[in-house]
Design a protein around this motif. Structure first.
Motif, mmCIF file in Angstrom:
data_model
loop_
_atom_site.group_PDB
_atom_site.id
_atom_site.type_symbol
_atom_site.label_atom_id
_atom_site.label_comp_id
_atom_site.label_asym_id
_atom_site.label_seq_id
_atom_site.Cartn_x
_atom_site.Cartn_y
_atom_site.Cartn_z
ATOM 1 N N LEU A 69 0.725 -1.158 -0.027
ATOM 2 C CA LEU A 69 -0.011 0.081 -0.010
ATOM 3 C C LEU A 69 0.958 1.280 -0.109
ATOM 4 O O LEU A 69 1.540 1.584 1.015
ATOM 5 C CB LEU A 69 -0.714 0.054 1.171
ATOM 6 C CG LEU A 69 -1.936 0.992 1.343
ATOM 7 C CD1 LEU A 69 -2.942 1.075 0.152
ATOM 8 C CD2 LEU A 69 -2.666 1.046 2.587
ATOM 9 N N GLU A 70 0.791 2.074 -1.313
ATOM 10 C CA GLU A 70 1.640 3.356 -1.291
ATOM 11 C C GLU A 70 1.210 4.022 -2.536
ATOM 12 O O GLU A 70 0.530 3.424 -3.338
ATOM 13 C CB GLU A 70 3.035 2.826 -1.342
ATOM 14 C CG GLU A 70 3.560 2.140 -2.599
ATOM 15 C CD GLU A 70 4.766 2.101 -2.711
ATOM 16 O OE1 GLU A 70 5.738 3.206 -2.583
ATOM 17 O OE2 GLU A 70 5.361 0.771 -2.954
ATOM 18 N N PRO A 71 1.203 5.252 -2.826
ATOM 19 C CA PRO A 71 0.627 5.963 -3.646
ATOM 20 C C PRO A 71 0.996 5.692 -5.043
ATOM 21 O O PRO A 71 0.348 5.802 -5.939
ATOM 22 C CB PRO A 71 1.016 7.496 -3.376
ATOM 23 C CG PRO A 71 1.498 7.709 -1.790
ATOM 24 C CD PRO A 71 1.718 5.996 -1.319
ATOM 25 N N ARG A 72 2.191 5.333 -5.231
ATOM 26 C CA ARG A 72 3.035 4.680 -6.387
ATOM 27 C C ARG A 72 2.102 3.362 -7.026
ATOM 28 O O ARG A 72 1.841 3.300 -8.183
ATOM 29 C CB ARG A 72 4.442 4.387 -6.298
ATOM 30 C CG ARG A 72 5.113 3.720 -7.567
ATOM 31 C CD ARG A 72 6.554 3.452 -7.489
ATOM 32 N NE ARG A 72 6.836 2.482 -6.352
ATOM 33 C CZ ARG A 72 6.566 1.211 -6.593
ATOM 34 N NH1 ARG A 72 6.357 0.836 -8.170
ATOM 35 N NH2 ARG A 72 6.904 0.174 -5.832
ATOM 36 N N LYS A 73 1.738 2.674 -6.050
ATOM 37 C CA LYS A 73 0.964 1.552 -6.641
ATOM 38 C C LYS A 73 -0.339 1.518 -7.140
ATOM 39 O O LYS A 73 -1.210 0.850 -7.837
ATOM 40 C CB LYS A 73 0.683 0.548 -5.508
ATOM 41 C CG LYS A 73 2.184 -0.193 -5.177
ATOM 42 C CD LYS A 73 2.752 -1.102 -6.446
ATOM 43 C CE LYS A 73 3.852 -1.845 -5.795
ATOM 44 N NZ LYS A 73 4.176 -2.863 -7.011
ATOM 45 N N GLY A 74 -1.176 3.000 -7.037
ATOM 46 C CA GLY A 74 -2.355 3.243 -7.549
ATOM 47 C C GLY A 74 -3.447 2.732 -6.777
ATOM 48 O O GLY A 74 -4.580 2.745 -7.458
ATOM 49 N N GLN A 75 -3.433 2.148 -5.365
ATOM 50 C CA GLN A 75 -4.486 1.782 -4.855
ATOM 51 C C GLN A 75 -5.772 2.729 -4.860
ATOM 52 O O GLN A 75 -6.901 2.303 -4.938
ATOM 53 C CB GLN A 75 -4.187 1.139 -3.551
ATOM 54 C CG GLN A 75 -3.441 -0.282 -3.707
ATOM 55 C CD GLN A 75 -2.159 0.059 -3.489
ATOM 56 O OE1 GLN A 75 -1.460 1.281 -3.417
ATOM 57 N NE2 GLN A 75 -1.344 -1.014 -2.969
ATOM 58 N N LEU A 76 -5.462 4.251 -4.503
ATOM 59 C CA LEU A 76 -6.462 5.032 -4.465
ATOM 60 C C LEU A 76 -7.133 5.260 -5.774
ATOM 61 O O LEU A 76 -8.496 5.533 -5.788
ATOM 62 C CB LEU A 76 -5.919 6.295 -3.764
ATOM 63 C CG LEU A 76 -6.846 7.473 -3.266
ATOM 64 C CD1 LEU A 76 -8.050 6.860 -2.296
ATOM 65 C CD2 LEU A 76 -6.097 8.539 -2.861
ATOM 66 N N GLU A 77 -6.292 5.279 -6.885
ATOM 67 C CA GLU A 77 -6.989 5.426 -8.145
ATOM 68 C C GLU A 77 -7.785 4.346 -8.326
ATOM 69 O O GLU A 77 -9.131 4.536 -9.036
ATOM 70 C CB GLU A 77 -5.876 5.780 -9.354
ATOM 71 C CG GLU A 77 -5.105 7.058 -9.038
ATOM 72 C CD GLU A 77 -4.351 6.960 -7.953
ATOM 73 O OE1 GLU A 77 -3.606 8.158 -7.707
ATOM 74 O OE2 GLU A 77 -3.669 6.014 -7.316
ATOM 75 N N LEU A 78 -7.594 3.170 -7.990
ATOM 76 C CA LEU A 78 -8.369 2.001 -8.251
ATOM 77 C C LEU A 78 -9.800 2.188 -7.390
ATOM 78 O O LEU A 78 -10.726 1.928 -7.947
ATOM 79 C CB LEU A 78 -7.681 0.798 -7.914
ATOM 80 C CG LEU A 78 -8.312 -0.780 -7.668
ATOM 81 C CD1 LEU A 78 -9.235 -0.904 -9.232
ATOM 82 C CD2 LEU A 78 -7.294 -1.662 -7.323
ATOM 83 N N LEU A 79 -9.548 2.540 -6.058
ATOM 84 C CA LEU A 79 -10.655 2.858 -5.421
ATOM 85 C C LEU A 79 -11.641 3.659 -5.938
ATOM 86 O O LEU A 79 -13.031 3.536 -6.031
ATOM 87 C CB LEU A 79 -10.350 3.347 -3.870
ATOM 88 C CG LEU A 79 -11.473 3.748 -3.096
ATOM 89 C CD1 LEU A 79 -12.507 2.357 -2.795
ATOM 90 C CD2 LEU A 79 -10.814 4.451 -1.496
#
Length: 600
Positions: A404-414
């Motif tokens: 979990l970190e900004p580079r991995k784009g989880q928030l964009e996925l959410l």
């Protein structure tokens, strides 16, 4: 030498100084004038033709999968060592007839193939190949993977002597072709002049215009026979190398442990120097202790490979060549990183994108590419049904694996998941996003948007590390689709693992993803701009995420869900084929090839 209206004479000559053959003219072809001029200047694909002259004999077979105007095919059918069988693929009827007429006048013949993979071709080769004969193939970079798969019966019996790649210096498909060649045990070589003689030498940096790929065993033998060039002859099988790497549950640790096992399986005496803690559960390796013990007896002049971050490459203790192997995500190096990189005798990266970043940053040491891999003994499409079914529902399950970190784009996925679906849709989003570098409070802060989302009942955040790779594979087996909306990647082991399991993959078309994700094996999110990473808080840029990218991800999510619910979401056959090429065995071969070039 004037060029006639009907043909051009070959630059290759007979003993009485006559042209060996004439190439029928096709002046309406846009490439004809350049081909004629090249032949007048000394010969099209002259490296291939010089090599074939020296090697081909009666009873051999040449498959010309990239015939062009026929220079290589007619050169082979007039080989001084006797007339081999020559198959030509992909020409029009008019061109094929013209070449056959010319070959017939010379006492030879060309057999026509409508395509390289036509039915019955395997038996045709077997019928025409003498017991001691060998197979040669002339092809282009984009054909290498398919041709190697088709040649497997002759590769397995060591009957393929050479794959002559005519466009290696100009084709964007060459990096993948080079990886495929390494996976089947072939090393790319260039024909060069040495003291008036033409000799073959390994080439692993900038590709030569034409590459002649030979079996690795033959190249190694020839390298040892060639003599020293300033240092003692190095043999990987007898001398080995020092490998400094993490051996723990991090990306670097997984890469290091898998490369170590693949090297040891080849009988390479690797001296392991572990960076950080040694996790013995990481990979089943009964030879692990032997690798650790070998550092006490390794030779002083062997290469030292350090697999670590770009700011941690200088800690070599041997006097042999210092080789840094680093994986990075952004497009700019800090001064500290540059000092570590430039302090190496050679650098290894895992993608062409990374090599171009190094060049753009002014890296001046030799750069070699070693693609990473996947363990298909664990990550495959046939994980036992009882494991695959665990926790399975009729819902469409999307899975993101990565810390979990900004580079991995989880928030964009959410945000895309929230826009694509409502809580009434039969969907699930699972994030296996344990991050060992975050405190619990920092992790909870980043995870908060998922736990308070309107879709929270459809979202699972896995905050603990799974015990081993088989558990990760079982988790992946329960998913329908892997989603990787990353802003930048150094490779992405998990995306390749999902491909290997035949799962649909949605991913950004950026950075290292471009090495193995294509429109054939993934649903790609196009990136149209870069922006400062973390808003400029770190050095370098990554993919900008805007309305276009958000919209593409929403569309991909909905499309996968629709197919899943309608029963039309098929196994990712192209993804499995990609994973078969990117094995850890192929990675080990590429690393050995790079070390051979460094030690030459």
């Amino acid at each position: 030498m004037p060029v006639s209206a009907t043909s051009i004479p070959s630059a290759q000559r007979t003993d009485d100084d006559r042209p060996r053959f004439h190439i029928p003219a096709f002046p309406d072809d846009p490439a004809w004038n350049a081909a004629a001029a090249d032949e007048e200047a000394g010969g099209v694909a002259s490296e291939v033709r010089v090599f074939l002259d020296a090697q081909m004999e009666a009873g051999d077979v040449l498959v010309d999968a990239a015939p062009g105007f026929g220079f290589v095919a007619l050169s082979a059918t007039t080989a001084p060592g006797g007339l081999p069988t020559v198959f030509v693929a992909g020409l029009s009827g008019e061109r094929m007839q013209a070449l056959q007429d010319e070959a017939l006048q010379l006492g030879g013949w060309l057999d026509e193939l409508t395509a390289v993979f036509e039915p019955g071709m395997a038996s045709s080769i077997s019928d025409r190949l003498d017991p001691q004969g060998r197979v040669f193939v002339h092809l282009e970079s984009a054909q290498v993977a398919a041709v190697c798969a088709w040649l497997k019966p002759w590769l397995d019996t060591e009957r393929v002597l050479a794959l002559c790649v005519s466009d290696a210096g100009s084709s964007t498909a060459w990096p993948e072709a080079r990886s495929t060649l390494a996976s089947v045990g072939f090393a790319p070589c260039a024909l060069v002049q040495r003291d008036g003689d033409a000799v073959l030498l390994p080439c692993f940096d900038e590709p030569e215009p034409v590459v002649i790929a030979l079996p690795r065993s033959l190249v190694d033998k020839d390298d040892r026979a060639a003599g020293a060039t300033g240092r003692p002859i190095w043999s990987p099988e007898t001398d080995g190398f020092v490998f400094s790497t993490p051996h723990c549950r991090t990306g670097y640790g997984v890469v290091g442990s898998q490369l170590l096992r693949a090297m040891q399986a080849r009988g390479i005496p690797v001296a392991l120097r572990v960076i950080g803690p040694l996790d013995r559960r990481l990979a089943a390796n009964p030879m692990l202790d032997a690798a650790v013990a070998r550092q006490q007896s390794i030779g002083a002049q062997v290469p030292s490979v350090r697999l670590s971050q770009s700011f941690d490459l200088l800690a070599h203790t041997e006097s042999g060549p210092r080789v840094g192997f680093t994986i990075f995500e952004l497009d700019t190096f800090t001064p500290l990183e540059m000092s570590h990189i430039q302090g190496q005798d050679a650098l290894i990266v895992c993608t062409e994108w990374a090599r171009q970043v190094c060049i753009a940053n002014g890296v001046s040491v030799p750069i070699h590419i070693v693609p990473l891999g996947v363990d298909r003994a664990i990550f495959h499409q046939a994980v036992p049904p009882e494991s695959a079914a665990r926790g399975r529902t009729t819902d469409t399950r999307f899975l993101q694996v990565g810390k979990l970190e900004p580079r991995k784009g989880q928030l964009e996925l959410l945000r895309a998941f929230e826009a694509a679906f409502t809580p009434q849709h039969a969907v699930q989003l699972v994030l296996h996003c344990y991050n060992p570098f975050l405190t619990r409070s920092a992790f909870d802060e980043l995870a908060a948007p998922f736990r308070t989302s309107p879709m929270r009942d459809r979202i699972t955040v896995m905050s603990s590390e799974l015990p081993n790779a088989r558990d990760v594979a079982e988790l992946m087996a329960t998913a329908d689709c892997g989603v990787f909306a990353v802003r930048a990647e150094g490779w992405n082991l998990e995306a390749l693992e999902m491909l290997s399991m035949g799962k649909t993959v949605i991913a950004t078309d950026t950075t290292a993803h471009t090495a193995f994700l294509t429109t054939a094996n993934a649903r790609l999110i196009e990136i149209d701009a870069l922006e400062p990473a973390l808003g400029g808080a770190v050095t370098g840029s990554w993919a900008a995420w805007g309305d276009a990218q958000h919209g593409q991800l929403v569309e991909h999510l909905r499309a996968v869900h629709t197919e899943r619910q309608h029963g039309t979401l098929l196994p990712n056959v192209a993804g499995i084929a990609t994973a078969e090429r990117f094995s850890w065995e192929a990675s080990a071969d590429a690393l050995l090839a790079a070390l051979a070039a460094i030690m030459a």
